[in-house]
Design a protein around this motif. Structure first.
Motif, PDB file in Angstrom:
ATOM      1  N   ARG A 115      -6.757  30.732  30.500  1.00 36.83           N
ATOM      2  CA  ARG A 115      -8.206  30.970  30.423  1.00 36.83           C
ATOM      3  C   ARG A 115      -8.503  32.454  30.610  1.00 36.83           C
ATOM      4  NH1 ARG A 115     -13.345  28.774  31.185  1.00 36.83           N
ATOM      5  NH2 ARG A 115     -14.594  29.641  32.872  1.00 36.83           N
ATOM      6  N   SER A 116      -7.872  33.072  31.593  1.00 34.87           N
ATOM      7  CA  SER A 116      -8.083  34.501  31.844  1.00 34.87           C
ATOM      8  C   SER A 116      -7.648  35.326  30.641  1.00 34.87           C
ATOM      9  CB  SER A 116      -7.295  34.915  33.090  1.00 34.87           C
ATOM     10  OG  SER A 116      -7.395  36.305  33.290  1.00 34.87           O
ATOM     11  N   ARG A 117      -6.474  35.012  30.079  1.00 34.57           N
ATOM     12  CA  ARG A 117      -5.958  35.774  28.931  1.00 34.57           C
ATOM     13  C   ARG A 117      -6.874  35.655  27.723  1.00 34.57           C
ATOM     14  NH1 ARG A 117       0.528  34.401  28.748  1.00 34.57           N
ATOM     15  NH2 ARG A 117       1.198  35.791  30.427  1.00 34.57           N
ATOM     16  N   GLY A 631     -11.295  24.084  28.231  1.00 30.20           N
ATOM     17  CA  GLY A 631     -10.983  24.657  29.539  1.00 30.20           C
ATOM     18  C   GLY A 631     -10.523  26.103  29.493  1.00 30.20           C
ATOM     19  N   VAL A 632      -9.983  26.563  28.339  1.00 29.31           N
ATOM     20  CA  VAL A 632      -9.415  27.913  28.311  1.00 29.31           C
ATOM     21  C   VAL A 632     -10.111  28.856  27.340  1.00 29.31           C
ATOM     22  CG1 VAL A 632      -7.153  27.009  28.975  1.00 29.31           C
ATOM     23  CG2 VAL A 632      -7.633  27.413  26.549  1.00 29.31           C
ATOM     24  N   PHE A 633     -10.923  28.328  26.410  1.00 32.35           N
ATOM     25  CA  PHE A 633     -11.548  29.179  25.393  1.00 32.35           C
ATOM     26  C   PHE A 633     -12.861  29.783  25.870  1.00 32.35           C
ATOM     27  CE2 PHE A 633      -9.979  27.887  20.857  1.00 32.35           C
ATOM     28  CZ  PHE A 633      -8.751  28.458  21.145  1.00 32.35           C
ATOM     29  N   PRO A 634     -13.130  31.036  25.470  1.00 35.20           N
ATOM     30  CA  PRO A 634     -14.485  31.585  25.585  1.00 35.20           C
ATOM     31  C   PRO A 634     -15.329  31.050  24.434  1.00 35.20           C
ATOM     32  CG  PRO A 634     -13.046  33.187  24.567  1.00 35.20           C
ATOM     33  CD  PRO A 634     -12.180  32.009  24.902  1.00 35.20           C
ATOM     34  N   PRO A 682     -15.139  31.821  36.605  1.00 37.67           N
ATOM     35  CA  PRO A 682     -15.300  30.589  37.397  1.00 37.67           C
ATOM     36  C   PRO A 682     -14.208  29.583  37.031  1.00 37.67           C
ATOM     37  CG  PRO A 682     -16.922  30.678  35.624  1.00 37.67           C
ATOM     38  CD  PRO A 682     -16.230  32.016  35.630  1.00 37.67           C
ATOM     39  N   PHE A 683     -13.683  28.860  38.025  1.00 33.91           N
ATOM     40  CA  PHE A 683     -12.696  27.823  37.749  1.00 33.91           C
ATOM     41  C   PHE A 683     -13.393  26.603  37.145  1.00 33.91           C
ATOM     42  CE2 PHE A 683     -10.718  30.199  41.306  1.00 33.91           C
ATOM     43  CZ  PHE A 683      -9.559  30.599  40.655  1.00 33.91           C
ATOM     44  N   ILE A 684     -12.693  25.948  36.218  1.00 33.96           N
ATOM     45  CA  ILE A 684     -13.244  24.778  35.544  1.00 33.96           C
ATOM     46  C   ILE A 684     -13.329  23.598  36.519  1.00 33.96           C
ATOM     47  CG2 ILE A 684     -12.752  23.042  33.766  1.00 33.96           C
ATOM     48  CD1 ILE A 684     -13.754  25.603  32.589  1.00 33.96           C
ATOM     49  N   ASP A 685     -14.459  22.916  36.516  1.00 34.19           N
ATOM     50  CA  ASP A 685     -14.604  21.652  37.250  1.00 34.19           C
ATOM     51  C   ASP A 685     -14.167  20.537  36.303  1.00 34.19           C
ATOM     52  OD1 ASP A 685     -15.530  19.226  38.324  1.00 34.19           O
ATOM     53  OD2 ASP A 685     -17.184  20.215  39.367  1.00 34.19           O
ATOM     54  N   GLU A 686     -12.972  20.020  36.530  1.00 33.92           N
ATOM     55  CA  GLU A 686     -12.372  19.063  35.603  1.00 33.92           C
ATOM     56  C   GLU A 686     -13.243  17.812  35.425  1.00 33.92           C
ATOM     57  OE1 GLU A 686      -8.354  16.323  35.396  1.00 33.92           O
ATOM     58  OE2 GLU A 686      -8.244  18.290  36.353  1.00 33.92           O
ATOM     59  N   ALA A 687     -13.790  17.290  36.515  1.00 34.97           N
ATOM     60  CA  ALA A 687     -14.577  16.056  36.437  1.00 34.97           C
ATOM     61  C   ALA A 687     -15.809  16.250  35.554  1.00 34.97           C
ATOM     62  CB  ALA A 687     -14.988  15.612  37.839  1.00 34.97           C
ATOM     63  N   ARG A 688     -16.509  17.373  35.726  1.00 39.88           N
ATOM     64  CA  ARG A 688     -17.693  17.657  34.903  1.00 39.88           C
ATOM     65  C   ARG A 688     -17.324  17.782  33.438  1.00 39.88           C
ATOM     66  NH1 ARG A 688     -20.214  22.900  36.926  1.00 39.88           N
ATOM     67  NH2 ARG A 688     -21.525  22.609  35.090  1.00 39.88           N
ATOM     68  N   LEU A 689     -16.223  18.480  33.160  1.00 39.65           N
ATOM     69  CA  LEU A 689     -15.806  18.685  31.782  1.00 39.65           C
ATOM     70  C   LEU A 689     -15.474  17.345  31.111  1.00 39.65           C
ATOM     71  CD1 LEU A 689     -13.532  21.472  30.437  1.00 39.65           C
ATOM     72  CD2 LEU A 689     -13.029  19.130  29.818  1.00 39.65           C
TER      73      LEU A 689
END
Length: 819
Positions: A115-117, A631-634, A682-689
């Protein structure tokens, strides 16, 4: 782990671990290229059984190459990849197996780095596009023509992620390539080929390691199997060591050579010094010279890194005087791998205490040897760290922190002052021309428009072609240009006009200067030393109170109570991370969902009371490809996702729009260049996603649903291979079954027919032996009279990894060296 830093450290400390690759080149007879016969013995004197390709190290260099014009279509990328694999195959010449592994969906612990990259890549691309447009307008104002911008399919490298259309087409292209080579190349005739594409979960190198680990110690496995793994990541060395397979080599491009710094200061190219410079611009493959012949650029050299030699060095390095018990090299190897986790890996942020370039690995090894007797045993037992011993060891390392930080601060201060002096000199023009010119070079005036600025006139009796600089008053690339030949009666003014006319009417040459200038501008822009408002170092490591300031600034812990509570949780999560990574390297994923929930690591001296932690993991399940993309894309890369998924990223009213900031803080954290900083996303909230995805998953088309599915490895062999009868028989038995039922059927492989390979095969969903294989690449022909069979391949049943060389292994002869 920084690849150049670790590889450089290893190659300099243990020089005999690397050996230059001897390459055979194709022969050209009457204009026809005759390929190398890879069925003949390997000129390197080694015959390898298995070649494993970490395909990320092939896809990226072909998608955005450094040594040739950038591709504009996927077909160009695929053809480049085919050539790349051909070259690797010629070097290694595997006799039993070629395993091609593309990154599939990664564990959540890796997704944060991805995600950062990808956010950084998107931000850099936007900055680059803006700077490019500004520079293009500047060139146009000066009357310097540039070739028009062309549309490109490869404008966004973020599409090299599981679930995208590019990755789906790539899988088909590689299947075509495999069929092409198996049908036509004698060197491929007897081998098995496994393709693990992006729909198979797991990182490419870890899929390869799972294959290697699960083959070992099973019936039919040859303990002297010779493995060769190609890839660009430094952790491949650690992964190869962790297999405890002795006959293992890593193949990669040469990262550095001792004379690499000896480049001409005029043109920046290696191979000659300024005294011999001809002022020629650097040429790239795919370009043409004045005669219309394609320019041939020397290929990058390759090296083998031999694991058996590294094991020998480690055996010598870790000699303990009067040890409390007999030293076991296999345990030493495991402890070395574990220690190296502290200097960097893909799953935990960098510990501020340790930097490879500052000698961190040497320090870790020295402390380990010094404390070995007090430890009372090894740091690890297979995949499990002994946390009590790890604490003792890392506390001993932490005792050096004050000295490390103080020395780093002094060196950083000296470095900063030197850079500032050099930049000030450059602004004053102190270094525009060298103080002493070699006789073969003539200083030529710089140009301000058409006005002669300074410098003596070149003599007609000196060499006729000389090197100068063009400066239009708005900045210069510093790139040398040829000045026209001067006759004895020529005037300087005529030469100026002729040079300007020649320069202005060559869009291709302008393009090369444009690219060089853009690269220089972007690098300067990312350089913290060029900033008018440099980031203040509020932590000041090495000065009294540095630890308190670190937790206050990096973790927003203001009071002593908050700092202590934060420190404890950071240490717990970091220790979990050490256990997770060790398991990942030795047994595979122990939790798909676990991740380190902070942007920063603790200090070595913070790792206390570790044996009080009760650490356990729940395996869970990998993300689906589209969920990982979310989760990783802008949002700038949302074009690679289906329409309804796109809206989750781009619609301001999306319930998860906060996952996709268009701007974000980059903490330089004491580094010089922006790409070295920490992206505070921000870190992804897996449950929301996942809750939002459930609402739209039904909208996928059949093709999109296939891209979003979990699949298995594919196995390819020729009809003449002993395995072909098993594949044919299995397919015949399952012809009446539905597709879903066919996939559930699996038959155990007979290792006598498969060159010792264990596992299972299942019938593929389509025709295992199509008579014609259509080319997915426009310029390449269909394969007629296909002789290749395909099946689904599944790994052997899980069993514990034995961290010792298998029984019956013949150890290589030791090197004749002394450290």
């Amino acid at each position: 782990m920084g690849v150049p830093a670790f590889y450089r450290w290893l190659a300099e400390k243990y020089p005999l671990v690397v050996a230059d690759v001897i390459e055979e080149e194709p022969v050209v007879i009457d204009g026809v290229k005759i390929p190398v016969d890879t069925s003949k013995p390997n000129p390197n004197g080694l015959e390898y059984d298995n070649l494993y390709l970490d395909m990320n190290g092939i896809i990226h260099p072909c998608f955005h190459p450094e040594d040739r014009p950038a591709p504009t279509t996927f077909d160009e990328v695929f053809q480049c990849m085919f050539d790349y694999i051909d070259r690797l195959f010629v070097m290694v010449r595997p006799r039993k197996l070629l395993y091609m592994a593309i990154d599939g969906v990664a564990p959540r612990a890796k997704m944060n780095q991805q995600r950062s990259r990808r956010f950084r890549a998107s931000k850099d691309a936007a900055d680059s596009a803006a700077e490019e447009e500004r520079l293009r307008q500047e060139f146009e104002r000066e009357g310097r023509k540039l070739p028009p911008k062309s549309d490109s399919q490869v404008f966004d490298s973020n599409v090299i992620t599981p679930g995208t259309e590019f990755m789906a087409v790539l899988s088909i292209a590689l299947q075509y390539y495999i069929h092409l080579r198996l049908n036509n190349d004698p060197g491929w005739e007897k081998i098995k080929v496994i393709l693990s594409d992006a729909n198979v979960p797991g990182e490419g190198e870890h899929k390869i390691m799972s294959y290697v680990r699960l083959q070992r110690n099973l019936p039919g496995y040859d303990p002297n199997t010779r493995h060769c793994l190609y890839g660009l990541d430094a952790d491949l060395i650690m992964l190869a060591l962790a297999t405890h397979e002795v006959h293992f080599s890593i193949l990669r491009e040469v990262v550095f050579t001792p004379g690499q710094q000896d480049k001409c200061f005029l043109c920046g190219q290696p191979g000659h010094l300024a005294a011999n410079c001809e002022g020629k611009a650097k040429r790239k493959a795919g370009e043409f010279d004045e005669k219309g012949d394609e320019v041939v650029v020397p290929k990058k050299p390759y090296q083998f890194l031999h694991i058996w030699t590294l094991r020998e060095y480690l055996d010598y390095e870790f000699r303990i005087p009067n040890p409390p018990f007999e030293i076991d090299l296999e345990c030493i190897v495991d402890d070395f791998i574990f220690m190296c986790f502290f200097v960097g890996n893909d799953f935990l942020p960098h510990m501020p205490t340790l930097e490879i370039r500052e000698g961190a690995i040497n320090l870790l090894m020295a402390v380990y040897k010094k404390e070995f007797r007090a430890l009372g045993g090894y740091l690890t037992d297979g995949s499990k760290p002994s946390l009590r011993r790890v604490e003792h060891f890392i506390q001993a390392v932490g005792s050096y922190e004050d000295r490390i930080f103080q020395k780093r601060a002094r060196l950083h201060q000296r470095h900063a002052e030197r850079i500032k002096r050099e930049k000030a000199q450059a602004r004053r023009g102190d270094d525009v021309e060298p103080l002493a010119q070699p006789d073969s070079l003539v200083p030529v005036s710089r140009f301000h428009g058409s006005r002669l600025a300074s410098g003596p006139s070149p003599s007609p009796y000196q060499q006729s072609e000389c090197v100068g600089r063009l400066d239009n008053g708005k900045g210069t690339s510093g790139r040398p240009h040829k000045v026209p030949r001067l006759s004895s009666g020529a005037t300087i003014g005529a030469a100026i006009v002729e040079a300007e006319n020649s320069f202005e009417t060559d869009p291709q040459e302008n393009k090369e200067e444009f690219k060089a200038k853009l690269k220089e501008l972007l690098r300067d822009k990312s350089d913290a030393f060029n900033s008018d408002n440099p980031e203040e170092d509020k932590v000041k490591l090495g000065e009294p109170g540095w630890k308190e300031r670190y937790y206050e600034e990096k973790f927003n812990a203001k009071t002593p109570e908050e700092r202590e509570e934060t420190r404890k949780d950071v240490v717990l999560r970091y220790t979990e991370g050490l256990c997770w990574v060790m398991h990942y390297y030795y047994e595979g994923v122990c939790s798909w969902q676990w991740f380190y929930p902070y942007h920063y690591a603790p200090f070595a001296s913070d790792l206390k009371d570790l044996d009080q932690f009760n650490i356990s993991f729940e395996l869970g399940h990998p993300f689906k490809p589209f969920n990982q993309l979310l989760g990783v894309f802008p949002s700038a890369s949302s074009h690679a996702l289906p329409e309804h998924y796109r809206k989750l990223m781009t619609d301001p009213n999306s319930p998860i729009s906060d996952f996709y900031p268009t701007d974000f803080e980059v903490d330089m954290n004491g580094k010089r260049y922006s790409w070295q900083g920490i992206a505070k996303l921000p870190f992804i909230d897996e449950a929301r996603l996942l809750d939002e995805v459930k609402k739209i998953e039904h909208t996928l088309t059949e093709e999109e649903a296939r891209r979003n599915s979990i699949m298995a490895d594919m196995l390819f062999v020729l009809l003449s291979h002993p395995l072909s009868a098993s594949i044919y028989t299995l397919d015949e038995h399952c012809k009446q079954l539905k597709i879903k039922e066919r996939v559930e059927v699996k038959e155990r492989l007979n290792p006598e027919l498969s060159d010792g390979m264990n596992g299972y095969i299942s019938p593929c969903a389509g025709d295992p032996h199509p008579p014609v294989f259509r080319s997915p690449v426009a310029s390449m022909e269909d394969i007629m009279g296909n002789q290749v069979l395909c099946a689904i391949y599944k790994l052997p049943d899980a069993h514990k990894h034995v961290t010792r060389p298998p029984a019956g292994v013949i150890f290589p002869k030791k090197c004749n060296w002394r450290i």
